[in-house]
Design a protein around this motif. Structure first.
Motif, mmCIF file in Angstrom:
data_model
loop_
_atom_site.group_PDB
_atom_site.id
_atom_site.type_symbol
_atom_site.label_atom_id
_atom_site.label_comp_id
_atom_site.label_asym_id
_atom_site.label_seq_id
_atom_site.Cartn_x
_atom_site.Cartn_y
_atom_site.Cartn_z
ATOM 1 N N ALA A 130 0.827 -1.209 0.000
ATOM 2 C CA ALA A 130 0.000 0.000 0.000
ATOM 3 C C ALA A 130 0.863 1.262 0.000
ATOM 4 O O ALA A 130 0.563 2.237 -0.700
ATOM 5 N N ALA A 134 2.362 1.710 -3.433
ATOM 6 C CA ALA A 134 1.337 2.191 -4.361
ATOM 7 C C ALA A 134 1.099 3.685 -4.174
ATOM 8 O O ALA A 134 1.007 4.447 -5.147
ATOM 9 N N ASP A 135 1.025 4.114 -2.922
ATOM 10 C CA ASP A 135 0.784 5.527 -2.625
ATOM 11 C C ASP A 135 1.954 6.391 -3.090
ATOM 12 O O ASP A 135 1.762 7.454 -3.688
ATOM 13 N N LEU A 176 0.148 4.615 -7.856
ATOM 14 C CA LEU A 176 -0.457 3.472 -8.535
ATOM 15 C C LEU A 176 -1.433 2.766 -7.603
ATOM 16 O O LEU A 176 -1.476 3.042 -6.404
ATOM 17 N N SER A 177 -2.197 1.845 -8.154
ATOM 18 C CA SER A 177 -3.097 1.051 -7.326
ATOM 19 C C SER A 177 -2.330 -0.106 -6.690
ATOM 20 O O SER A 177 -1.250 -0.484 -7.165
ATOM 21 N N VAL A 178 -2.893 -0.675 -5.631
ATOM 22 C CA VAL A 178 -2.279 -1.831 -4.985
ATOM 23 C C VAL A 178 -2.172 -2.987 -5.980
ATOM 24 O O VAL A 178 -1.165 -3.696 -6.028
ATOM 25 N N LYS A 179 -3.212 -3.168 -6.791
ATOM 26 C CA LYS A 179 -3.191 -4.245 -7.780
ATOM 27 C C LYS A 179 -2.070 -4.054 -8.795
ATOM 28 O O LYS A 179 -1.458 -5.024 -9.253
#
Length: 220
Positions: A177, A180-181, A185-188
């Motif tokens: 997480a 991603a932050d 980007l997204s976690v996926k």
């Protein structure tokens, strides 16, 4: 009812072990304490803990040796290495042994709890204080003849700038997480990049990715 996760503590300092019990319970159930490295594997086999917290230097067998043996045996217990030595070489060896975590004994309680949580989730965790030393270690090892990032990976493999950024955050101990932050980007998306990197570099675990990154000096 959710079963309380079981933890084994292996350290030759009995007072330290007793202190850990207080830090872990009641969130986790401490099922045993071992004070000799040569007894750790027997106790893991007997008690089947979810996580084993093992001191890096114990009489009879080191924590890193325990992690190596666990890897060969294919046992499911997660091994987290504990140490009072903030030497990057210990951390590198722990990564090579496929340990699930590496935590300095003088770090705050929340660091150890986070390492256990990550191990139980199937992820690797590096003590943030040690992650900084690993970054310095990787740079120091490259010297003046440091190759470009694309030259440092396996022959025929080229990493994108984004992939190198994901690797850097892994080494620094960032969670999925947090990565991603930081990268917007997204976690996926981070999980996709991580899976792709494992295939590209020929490793099967996050610890393997971290070790590969350090040993090949894949930093800008």
């Amino acid at each position: 009812m959710i079963r309380t996760k079981r933890v084994l503590i292996a350290d030759d300092h009995k007072m330290f072990c007793e202190g850990l019990v207080g830090a872990l319970e009641p969130r986790y159930r401490v099922v045993g304490m071992v004070h000799r490295g040569s007894d750790v594997l027997d106790e893991i086999e007997r008690l089947s803990p979810d996580v084993a917290l093992v001191d890096v230097s114990m009489p009879g067998q080191s924590g890193i040796d325990v992690a190596r043996r666990m890897k060969k045996l294919g046992w499911r217990t997660k091994v987290i290495i504990l140490t009072m030595h903030d030497d990057a070489l210990f951390a590198v060896e722990a990564l090579r042994a496929d340990a699930s975590g590496f935590v300095l004994k003088h770090s705050p309680r929340k660091v150890l709890l986070t390492a256990i949580e990550k191990a139980l989730e199937g992820e690797s965790y590096m003590d943030p204080a040690m992650a900084k030393k690993l970054k310095a270690y990787s740079r120091a090892g490259s010297g003046d003849d440091k190759a470009t990032a694309d030259e440092q990976v396996a022959p025929g493999v080229q990493l994108t700038q984004r992939q190198r950024e994901v690797l850097r955050h892994l080494v620094l101990g960032s969670t999925t997480a947090e990565t991603a932050d930081a990268l917007g980007l997204s976690v996926k998306a981070i999980e996709f990049h991580r899976g792709r990197l494992k295939k590209l570099l020929g490793v099967s675990t996050t610890a393997g990715l971290i070790h590969y990154t350090i040993s090949h000096h894949i930093f800008e």
